[in-house]
Write a protein that holds these residues in place. Sequence first.
Motif, PDB file in Angstrom:
ATOM      1  N   TRP A  66       0.804  -1.217   0.000  1.00 35.36           N
ATOM      2  CA  TRP A  66       0.000   0.000   0.000  1.00 35.36           C
ATOM      3  C   TRP A  66       0.837   1.266   0.000  1.00 35.36           C
ATOM      4  N   ALA A  67       2.086   1.195   0.397  1.00 38.32           N
ATOM      5  CA  ALA A  67       2.916   2.398   0.504  1.00 38.32           C
ATOM      6  C   ALA A  67       3.102   3.059  -0.847  1.00 38.32           C
ATOM      7  N   HIS A  68       3.014   4.370  -0.885  1.00 40.20           N
ATOM      8  CA  HIS A  68       3.273   5.160  -2.084  1.00 40.20           C
ATOM      9  C   HIS A  68       2.476   4.676  -3.289  1.00 40.20           C
ATOM     10  N   GLY A  69       1.151   4.592  -3.087  1.00 42.00           N
ATOM     11  CA  GLY A  69       0.283   4.271  -4.210  1.00 42.00           C
ATOM     12  C   GLY A  69       0.289   2.810  -4.603  1.00 42.00           C
ATOM     13  N   GLY A  70       0.635   1.921  -3.674  1.00 39.95           N
ATOM     14  CA  GLY A  70       0.542   0.505  -3.957  1.00 39.95           C
ATOM     15  C   GLY A  70       1.824  -0.121  -4.476  1.00 39.95           C
ATOM     16  N   ALA A  71       2.907   0.606  -4.470  1.00 37.27           N
ATOM     17  CA  ALA A  71       4.163   0.036  -4.932  1.00 37.27           C
ATOM     18  C   ALA A  71       5.176   0.101  -3.801  1.00 37.27           C
ATOM     19  N   ALA A  72       6.055  -0.855  -3.760  1.00 37.46           N
ATOM     20  CA  ALA A  72       6.993  -0.947  -2.654  1.00 37.46           C
ATOM     21  C   ALA A  72       8.111   0.070  -2.772  1.00 37.46           C
ATOM     22  N   GLY A  73       8.448   0.672  -1.642  1.00 38.82           N
ATOM     23  CA  GLY A  73       9.608   1.560  -1.583  1.00 38.82           C
ATOM     24  C   GLY A  73       9.346   2.952  -2.120  1.00 38.82           C
ATOM     25  N   THR A  74      10.224   3.890  -1.748  1.00 37.61           N
ATOM     26  CA  THR A  74      10.040   5.265  -2.185  1.00 37.61           C
ATOM     27  C   THR A  74      10.485   5.506  -3.613  1.00 37.61           C
ATOM     28  N   ASP A  75      11.166   4.536  -4.235  1.00 34.81           N
ATOM     29  CA  ASP A  75      11.605   4.729  -5.611  1.00 34.81           C
ATOM     30  C   ASP A  75      10.432   4.862  -6.579  1.00 34.81           C
ATOM     31  N   THR A  76       9.258   4.394  -6.175  1.00 36.01           N
ATOM     32  CA  THR A  76       8.088   4.482  -7.039  1.00 36.01           C
ATOM     33  C   THR A  76       7.140   5.588  -6.584  1.00 36.01           C
ATOM     34  N   ASP A  77       7.522   6.369  -5.624  1.00 35.73           N
ATOM     35  CA  ASP A  77       6.690   7.453  -5.113  1.00 35.73           C
ATOM     36  C   ASP A  77       6.645   8.570  -6.149  1.00 35.73           C
ATOM     37  N   GLN A  78       5.461   8.819  -6.696  1.00 39.71           N
ATOM     38  CA  GLN A  78       5.331   9.827  -7.740  1.00 39.71           C
ATOM     39  C   GLN A  78       5.217  11.238  -7.175  1.00 39.71           C
ATOM     40  N   CYS A  79       5.102  11.383  -5.879  1.00 40.06           N
ATOM     41  CA  CYS A  79       4.937  12.709  -5.264  1.00 40.06           C
ATOM     42  C   CYS A  79       6.219  13.147  -4.586  1.00 40.06           C
ATOM     43  N   LYS A  80       7.324  13.030  -5.277  1.00 43.67           N
ATOM     44  CA  LYS A  80       8.582  13.468  -4.677  1.00 43.67           C
ATOM     45  C   LYS A  80       9.474  14.109  -5.716  1.00 43.67           C
ATOM     46  N   PHE A  81      10.364  14.929  -5.215  1.00 48.11           N
ATOM     47  CA  PHE A  81      11.355  15.616  -6.033  1.00 48.11           C
ATOM     48  C   PHE A  81      12.730  15.127  -5.624  1.00 48.11           C
ATOM     49  N   GLU A  82      13.594  14.931  -6.584  1.00 45.53           N
ATOM     50  CA  GLU A  82      14.990  14.627  -6.286  1.00 45.53           C
ATOM     51  C   GLU A  82      15.781  15.902  -6.543  1.00 45.53           C
ATOM     52  N   LEU A  83      16.185  16.569  -5.473  1.00 50.72           N
ATOM     53  CA  LEU A  83      16.951  17.807  -5.619  1.00 50.72           C
ATOM     54  C   LEU A  83      18.406  17.522  -5.972  1.00 50.72           C
ATOM     55  N   GLU A  84      18.930  16.479  -5.365  1.00 45.86           N
ATOM     56  CA  GLU A  84      20.277  16.002  -5.685  1.00 45.86           C
ATOM     57  C   GLU A  84      20.177  14.486  -5.739  1.00 45.86           C
ATOM     58  N   LYS A  85      21.178  13.845  -6.271  1.00 44.59           N
ATOM     59  CA  LYS A  85      21.121  12.387  -6.360  1.00 44.59           C
ATOM     60  C   LYS A  85      20.894  11.782  -4.976  1.00 44.59           C
ATOM     61  N   ASP A  86      19.812  11.013  -4.869  1.00 45.32           N
ATOM     62  CA  ASP A  86      19.428  10.307  -3.637  1.00 45.32           C
ATOM     63  C   ASP A  86      19.050  11.232  -2.485  1.00 45.32           C
ATOM     64  N   HIS A  87      18.684  12.469  -2.772  1.00 43.59           N
ATOM     65  CA  HIS A  87      18.223  13.400  -1.739  1.00 43.59           C
ATOM     66  C   HIS A  87      16.877  13.956  -2.189  1.00 43.59           C
ATOM     67  N   TRP A  88      15.843  13.683  -1.383  1.00 38.58           N
ATOM     68  CA  TRP A  88      14.465  13.862  -1.836  1.00 38.58           C
ATOM     69  C   TRP A  88      13.650  14.842  -1.004  1.00 38.58           C
ATOM     70  N   LEU A  89      12.617  15.355  -1.647  1.00 39.52           N
ATOM     71  CA  LEU A  89      11.570  16.161  -1.015  1.00 39.52           C
ATOM     72  C   LEU A  89      10.249  15.521  -1.413  1.00 39.52           C
ATOM     73  N   HIS A  90       9.360  15.306  -0.472  1.00 38.64           N
ATOM     74  CA  HIS A  90       8.054  14.716  -0.769  1.00 38.64           C
ATOM     75  C   HIS A  90       6.986  15.798  -0.705  1.00 38.64           C
ATOM     76  N   TYR A  91       6.000  15.715  -1.586  1.00 41.03           N
ATOM     77  CA  TYR A  91       4.949  16.722  -1.545  1.00 41.03           C
ATOM     78  C   TYR A  91       3.559  16.108  -1.627  1.00 41.03           C
TER      79      TYR A  91
END
Length: 198
Positions: free
Chosen positions: A26-51
Amino acid sequence: MIMIKSNKAKKTFLGLSALLFSASLWAHGGAAGTDTDQCKFELEKDHWLHYTAYEPGSFPSEEFCASIPKLDEKILLVFDYQDQRYRGHAVEFEVTKEPEGTRVFFLPAAKHKSGTVELVLPNGVKEAGKYLIHISLVPDKGEKLDAHMSFSAGGGAATAKTTYALYALGIFGAFFMGYLSSAGFKRKVDETVAKIIS
């Protein structure tokens, strides 16, 4: 023979039930892990902001991401730093109407020590269509880093996926409670599942 099928049916049913309650599913729209989270920004490699976007006037308990249903209504955009390092850097936010690039909101660069930034568009957006969120990391030294994420607005009243998921979970929970508490219902379900899988 029927007893073996019934046990197999029970195991299948309980296995599928366990999947339904899996947090990673169920996490992040039914897909495992934050790599599939469509509501995030990658400001730098591997450094994220979620919205997360909200329209509290019409949808007080709904969360949105890529599609905001109503126009001319207060929109709240909430950004959470998933990395402690950004709390010490100035970050700038801008929302533009695309493809024109017309600015509809701007928050000058500032440090947000709490790790959460709330952008309030009091009257929402006026026109249906595509919008772009620009996030710029403004370090004390070095180059400004930019990230972008688009969303659409004015698609009409929509129910968030999380709401559908909660409805489905409630229906399944009632069904499962009936299955566990009624011997007759349990027998009918076992027989039906046994027929389906045989």
